[in-house]
Scaffold this active site. Structure first.
Site, PDB file in Angstrom:
ATOM      1  N   ASP A   1      -1.134  55.470  21.742  1.00 56.03           N
ATOM      2  CA  ASP A   1      -0.307  55.651  20.563  1.00 56.03           C
ATOM      3  C   ASP A   1      -0.295  57.119  20.190  1.00 56.03           C
ATOM      4  OD1 ASP A   1       1.170  54.472  18.205  1.00 56.03           O
ATOM      5  OD2 ASP A   1      -0.454  55.497  17.156  1.00 56.03           O
TER       6      ASP A   1
ATOM      7  N   GLU B   1       4.621  54.132  24.156  1.00 55.71           N
ATOM      8  CA  GLU B   1       5.838  53.651  23.505  1.00 55.71           C
ATOM      9  C   GLU B   1       6.973  54.629  23.746  1.00 55.71           C
ATOM     10  OE1 GLU B   1       4.835  53.942  19.161  1.00 55.71           O
ATOM     11  OE2 GLU B   1       3.465  55.301  20.148  1.00 55.71           O
TER      12      GLU B   1
ATOM     13  N   CYS C   1      -0.078  42.402  14.143  1.00 53.51           N
ATOM     14  CA  CYS C   1      -1.527  42.296  14.086  1.00 53.51           C
ATOM     15  C   CYS C   1      -2.030  42.100  15.517  1.00 53.51           C
ATOM     16  CB  CYS C   1      -1.931  41.111  13.210  1.00 53.51           C
ATOM     17  SG  CYS C   1      -3.669  40.696  13.364  1.00 53.51           S
TER      18      CYS C   1
ATOM     19  N   CYS D   1      -3.960  38.404  15.764  1.00 51.18           N
ATOM     20  CA  CYS D   1      -3.299  37.093  15.727  1.00 51.18           C
ATOM     21  C   CYS D   1      -1.810  37.172  16.030  1.00 51.18           C
ATOM     22  CB  CYS D   1      -3.538  36.418  14.373  1.00 51.18           C
ATOM     23  SG  CYS D   1      -2.651  37.199  13.016  1.00 51.18           S
TER      24      CYS D   1
ATOM     25  N   CYS E   1      -4.099  42.680   8.125  1.00 55.24           N
ATOM     26  CA  CYS E   1      -3.245  41.534   8.425  1.00 55.24           C
ATOM     27  C   CYS E   1      -3.281  40.562   7.250  1.00 55.24           C
ATOM     28  CB  CYS E   1      -3.712  40.856   9.707  1.00 55.24           C
ATOM     29  SG  CYS E   1      -2.729  39.405  10.118  1.00 55.24           S
TER      30      CYS E   1
ATOM     31  N   CYS F   1      -4.518  36.789   8.926  1.00 51.42           N
ATOM     32  CA  CYS F   1      -5.876  36.486   9.360  1.00 51.42           C
ATOM     33  C   CYS F   1      -6.918  37.431   8.773  1.00 51.42           C
ATOM     34  CB  CYS F   1      -5.974  36.492  10.885  1.00 51.42           C
ATOM     35  SG  CYS F   1      -5.871  38.143  11.592  1.00 51.42           S
TER      36      CYS F   1
ATOM     37  N   ASP G   1      -3.529  53.414  13.839  1.00 54.08           N
ATOM     38  CA  ASP G   1      -3.165  53.892  15.175  1.00 54.08           C
ATOM     39  C   ASP G   1      -3.860  53.078  16.267  1.00 54.08           C
ATOM     40  OD1 ASP G   1      -1.635  55.934  13.998  1.00 54.08           O
ATOM     41  OD2 ASP G   1      -3.428  57.173  13.772  1.00 54.08           O
TER      42      ASP G   1
HETATM   43 ZN   LIG Z   1      -3.707  38.854  12.042  1.00 53.30          ZN
END
Ligand SMILES: [Zn+2]
Length: 357
Positions: free
Chosen positions: A110, A200, A253, A256, A272, A275, A282
């Site tokens: 990243d 990316e 996330c 999850c 998140c 969860c 980053d």
């Molecule tokens: Zn999550």
């Protein structure tokens, strides 16, 4: 072809190239170390002292493992450089980039402004973090403004103005050199430790239209980092996977896979809502990039391993190559351009294969 176009004396990059001719007595017109070890002799110019060590090049020339084809003399930002183009034997196996055995899985990279680079594997292990990148353009801005102002205050066409412009040019060259050195350090570190990188695809031109970010984004030179990673991975036989630019790597996330609403830039920690997973923003993005690459590139296409890059012709018939044709492990250079020599004030090199006069 038409009438030749002459070069202007006012070009930013003044350069000329001379070919190496061999006299009937067998003497080449471009010679290295003719009088003193650190010299290059050019036809019509004579012997000039150079900065860089010429020992390995001289040894290759003496043993007939390299042949000088031409020399290019360049003037850029107040420094003279001579690059010697040679036809050389294949690199010794020990001097080639060694193809590596695949070690880890994909590693997400990243790129950011706070931390320049954060790399992590798909299972969430951080592997590399580079904080506090140099921002050469920002820290040099005060001086740059002063120098630029000095140029416009001088009378047009005057000697003073040309001198002031040259001073500004040297300043810009210094900024570029700082940036280049740092990028090579980072990309080498990444490529030498990871054989599969996922990066990316950024719309950097788009980001440059944001006037609050443009200067910082341009100073970070992410595009150049990606370019270096691409070719350096090819040298080592590694892989670089460009991740789909619409993949929400910062919003997802990594535990999850829930995609959250947009996270504001100032928020450095990702939390998140589903969860309760908390991680550095980053790092979370880097893990997501690695996961994306694992999913989309389970089987990677084998890139050509980094063998010797050479344009040398075999010469002397087409029989099997003998050890004598090969360069020794200590001989000069990585394959494409044999190193020339460098000269001038004792300062940092502009590039490895150039000679500063
Ligand atoms: Zn999550």
């Amino acid at each position: 072809m038409g009438f030749p176009r002459f070069k202007s004396k006012k070009r930013a990059l003044l350069s000329f190239r001379v070919r190496c001719k061999t006299s009937t007595a067998g003497r080449a017109s471009i010679r290295v170390g003719d009088h003193a070890p650190r010299t290059v002799t050019l036809p019509g110019i004579g012997t000039v002292a150079v900065r860089q060590d010429t020992r390995r090049l001289r040894r290759m020339l003496a043993k007939g493992r390299a042949k000088i084809l031409s020399a290019t003399v360049t003037h850029r930002a107040g420094r003279w450089t001579v690059s010697v183009t040679c036809e050389a034997a294949d690199l010794h196996a020990a001097a080639c980039h060694q193809p590596r055995t695949p070690t880890t899985g994909w590693v997400g990279v990243d790129r950011g402004l706070t931390a320049f680079v954060v790399a992590a594997t798909a299972d969430g292990t951080p592997t590399l973090r580079v904080d506090d990148p140099p921002r050469p353009a920002r820290s040099a801005m005060v001086r740059q403004r002063r120098l630029a102002r000095a140029v416009t205050r001088k009378q047009r066409g005057s000697r003073n103005r040309a001198d002031a412009a040259a001073r500004l040019g040297r300043h810009h060259a210094r900024v570029a050199a700082i940036r280049r050195r740092f990028l090579h350090e980072v990309s080498n570190k990444l490529v030498k430790t990871h054989d599969r990188l996922a990066i990316e695809t950024l719309t950097i031109t788009g980001m440059l239209t944001n006037r609050h970010l443009a200067a910082a984004v341009a100073d970070a030179s992410w595009g150049e980092l990606a370019r270096q990673l691409t070719y350096k991975q090819q040298w080592h036989g590694g892989h670089l996977c460009p991740v789909d630019r619409w993949y929400p790597s910062t919003k997802t996330c990594s535990a999850c896979r829930t995609v959250a609403a947009a996270v504001p830039l100032g928020q450095r920690v990702f939390t998140c809502q589903a969860c309760g997973y908390r991680a550095d923003r980053d790092l979370n993005a880097a893990v997501n990039l690695a996961i994306w690459a694992e999913q989309h590139h389970a089987r990677v296409r084998d890139l050509p391993a980094g063998g010797p890059v050479t344009k040398a012709r075999r010469g002397k018939g087409s029989g099997p190559r003998t050890r004598a044709d090969e360069t020794g492990p200590d001989d000069a250079g990585t394959a494409p351009t044999p190193p020339g020599v460098r000269h001038g004030r004792p300062r940092r090199a502009l590039s490895h294969n150039s000679t500063e006069l």
